[in-house]
Design a protein around this motif. Sequence first.
Motif, PDB file in Angstrom:
ATOM      1  N   ASP A  27       0.848  -1.186   0.000  1.00  0.00           N
ATOM      2  CA  ASP A  27       0.000   0.000   0.000  1.00  0.00           C
ATOM      3  C   ASP A  27       0.886   1.239   0.000  1.00  0.00           C
ATOM      4  O   ASP A  27       1.820   1.332   0.800  1.00  0.00           O
ATOM      5  N   ILE A  64       0.564  11.114   2.358  1.00  0.00           N
ATOM      6  CA  ILE A  64       0.215  11.851   3.578  1.00  0.00           C
ATOM      7  C   ILE A  64       0.980  13.173   3.521  1.00  0.00           C
ATOM      8  O   ILE A  64       2.168  13.216   3.834  1.00  0.00           O
ATOM      9  N   THR A 100       0.406   5.183   0.549  1.00  0.00           N
ATOM     10  CA  THR A 100      -0.567   6.167   1.016  1.00  0.00           C
ATOM     11  C   THR A 100       0.088   7.538   1.080  1.00  0.00           C
ATOM     12  O   THR A 100       1.009   7.752   1.868  1.00  0.00           O
ATOM     13  N   SER A 120       4.907  10.046   1.571  1.00  0.00           N
ATOM     14  CA  SER A 120       4.088   8.858   1.335  1.00  0.00           C
ATOM     15  C   SER A 120       4.507   7.798   2.340  1.00  0.00           C
ATOM     16  O   SER A 120       5.659   7.757   2.780  1.00  0.00           O
TER      17      SER A 120
END
Length: 159
Positions: free
Chosen positions: A25, A29, A27, A33
């Motif tokens: 995954d 942020i 993600t 990341s």
Amino acid sequence: MQESQIAALIEPILSAHGLELDRLDVTPIGKRSVLRVTVDGDGPDGNGPLLDDIAQASSAISEALDVSPAVGKAPYTLEVSTRGVSKPLTEPKHFRRNAGRLVKLWLGDDQVTGRIRSVTDEAVTIEVDGAEREVPLAEIDKAVVQVEMNRSFEDEEEN
């Protein structure tokens, strides 16, 4: 960051450490990341990877990502962990790696809790109240490991 490029980069590293990529995954942020790499594997006793294996693989993955164009110049945080006991068992290898553990199975409207005794590619045999029951994997809607806080030493010796 391209997940497919990252997966292609880390899968050989995991394989060299006796691990498999279970999930990746990425993600975003803020400006960073988070790369969450979930791994699985048989480990030396067939019951899953050891912490040392994961730590060594994590270090090798970090080094490879630092020099790879797969992540670009974007800052990231790398997290490498195992599937853990809270993840559902979905494949024969997941059941096999949890042999001897107590599991809860959802079979349509029925729920069964028992200890995994053996596994084939088509079925899992669990012990329920002292009797063995073979359950075809195709009939299992959901399966999760039950955490046992007070499991006796005799239970461990049986496995």
